[in-house]
Motif scaffolding. Structure first.
Motif, PDB file in Angstrom:
ATOM      1  N   ILE A   1       0.843  -1.197   0.000  1.00 10.53           N
ATOM      2  CA  ILE A   1       0.000   0.000   0.000  1.00 10.53           C
ATOM      3  C   ILE A   1       0.880   1.250   0.000  1.00 10.53           C
ATOM      4  O   ILE A   1       0.629   2.196  -0.735  1.00 10.53           O
ATOM      5  CB  ILE A   1      -0.983  -0.013   1.181  1.00 10.53           C
ATOM      6  CG1 ILE A   1      -1.994  -1.142   1.002  1.00 10.53           C
ATOM      7  CG2 ILE A   1      -1.691   1.324   1.330  1.00 10.53           C
ATOM      8  CD1 ILE A   1      -2.891  -1.386   2.190  1.00 10.53           C
TER       9      ILE A   1
ATOM     10  N   PHE B   1       1.761   6.838  -6.789  1.00 10.37           N
ATOM     11  CA  PHE B   1       0.746   7.819  -7.187  1.00 10.37           C
ATOM     12  C   PHE B   1       1.188   9.256  -6.878  1.00 10.37           C
ATOM     13  O   PHE B   1       0.904  10.165  -7.645  1.00 10.37           O
ATOM     14  CB  PHE B   1      -0.598   7.521  -6.521  1.00 10.37           C
ATOM     15  CG  PHE B   1      -1.305   6.337  -7.124  1.00 10.37           C
ATOM     16  CD1 PHE B   1      -1.806   6.395  -8.413  1.00 10.37           C
ATOM     17  CD2 PHE B   1      -1.452   5.169  -6.400  1.00 10.37           C
ATOM     18  CE1 PHE B   1      -2.451   5.307  -8.977  1.00 10.37           C
ATOM     19  CE2 PHE B   1      -2.098   4.071  -6.957  1.00 10.37           C
ATOM     20  CZ  PHE B   1      -2.598   4.138  -8.253  1.00 10.37           C
ATOM     21  N   ARG B   2       1.889   9.448  -5.780  1.00 16.92           N
ATOM     22  CA  ARG B   2       2.372  10.784  -5.420  1.00 16.92           C
ATOM     23  C   ARG B   2       3.502  11.259  -6.335  1.00 16.92           C
ATOM     24  O   ARG B   2       3.595  12.430  -6.658  1.00 16.92           O
ATOM     25  CB  ARG B   2       2.853  10.813  -3.974  1.00 16.92           C
ATOM     26  CG  ARG B   2       1.755  11.043  -2.963  1.00 16.92           C
ATOM     27  CD  ARG B   2       2.349  11.378  -1.605  1.00 16.92           C
ATOM     28  NE  ARG B   2       3.242  10.340  -1.117  1.00 16.92           N
ATOM     29  CZ  ARG B   2       2.898   9.356  -0.284  1.00 16.92           C
ATOM     30  NH1 ARG B   2       1.682   9.293   0.175  1.00 16.92           N
ATOM     31  NH2 ARG B   2       3.768   8.462   0.107  1.00 16.92           N
TER      32      ARG B   2
ATOM     33  N   LEU C   1       0.979   4.129  -2.872  1.00 13.47           N
ATOM     34  CA  LEU C   1       0.760   5.547  -2.566  1.00 13.47           C
ATOM     35  C   LEU C   1       1.938   6.399  -3.030  1.00 13.47           C
ATOM     36  O   LEU C   1       1.751   7.492  -3.579  1.00 13.47           O
ATOM     37  CB  LEU C   1       0.506   5.744  -1.076  1.00 13.47           C
ATOM     38  CG  LEU C   1      -0.826   5.212  -0.548  1.00 13.47           C
ATOM     39  CD1 LEU C   1      -0.892   5.327   0.964  1.00 13.47           C
ATOM     40  CD2 LEU C   1      -1.987   5.927  -1.204  1.00 13.47           C
ATOM     41  N   SER C   2       3.149   5.909  -2.823  1.00  9.53           N
ATOM     42  CA  SER C   2       4.337   6.629  -3.290  1.00  9.53           C
ATOM     43  C   SER C   2       4.334   6.766  -4.808  1.00  9.53           C
ATOM     44  O   SER C   2       4.642   7.829  -5.347  1.00  9.53           O
ATOM     45  CB  SER C   2       5.612   5.909  -2.856  1.00  9.53           C
ATOM     46  OG  SER C   2       5.753   5.953  -1.467  1.00  9.53           O
TER      47      SER C   2
END
Length: 169
Positions: free
Chosen positions: A5, A12-13, A9-10
């Motif tokens: 997860i 996507f950022r 998230l990384s």
């Protein structure tokens, strides 16, 4: 699981929409990205199903909303009819999007694949379809809550069965 997860998230950022879209369009991807894609398709299918259900419940020949002026028993039965009609269209959308974007087809012949896909969808749908109207009839819960229960039960059954029994992965 938490590290996956965190990695997602990384990603996507740190990336723009073009890179994110390219990653989503890779068929052979990790399960978390696959589940995100499955969720996107599910939201599309859910939207189609719920728009049809609500339209039929509001303006169709089977009124099924709390303010429709029918008893809870009639509303419960009418919600079954409207859900069955709406399910047909949502299932077709889900099959097409899942086979084109989420899972790898080919474990079975296309016709068998669709039959298995629809059978699994019907099982999850049936559980929610039976439980929702009974809860409306016995406890007077809102149609909205009954629909949420149908969605949750269907989602849990469908992803696991589609991933491991219908498609290659």
């Amino acid at each position: 699981m938490m590290s996956k997860i965190g990695e997602a998230l990384s990603f996507f950022r740190e990336n723009d929409w073009r890179a994110i879209w390219a990653r989503l369009n890779i068929r052979d991807t990790d399960p978390l990205v696959q589940f995100i894609k499955y969720g996107i398709c599910g939201i599309g299918s859910l939207t189609i199903t719920q728009v049809i259900f609500y339209s039929l419940s509001r303006w169709g020949m089977y009124p099924a909303l709390v303010d429709s002026g029918v008893t809870d028993a009639v509303r419960a039965v009418n919600s079954i009819y409207n859900n069955i009609i709406a399910f047909f269209f949502g299932n077709i959308f889900a099959y097409v999007t899942n086979s084109l974007w989420v899972f790898t087809p080919g474990r079975h012949h296309r016709v068998l694949e669709f039959i298995y896909f629809s059978t699994i969808s019907s099982i999850g749908f049936g559980i929610g379809l039976v439980s929702g109207p009974y809860l409306i009839k016995w406890y007077g819960i809102s149609t909205f809550v009954a629909q949420l229960l149908l969605i949750v039960s269907s989602t849990l059954v469908n992803f696991i069965c589609r991933k491991f029994f219908v498609f290659k992965g």
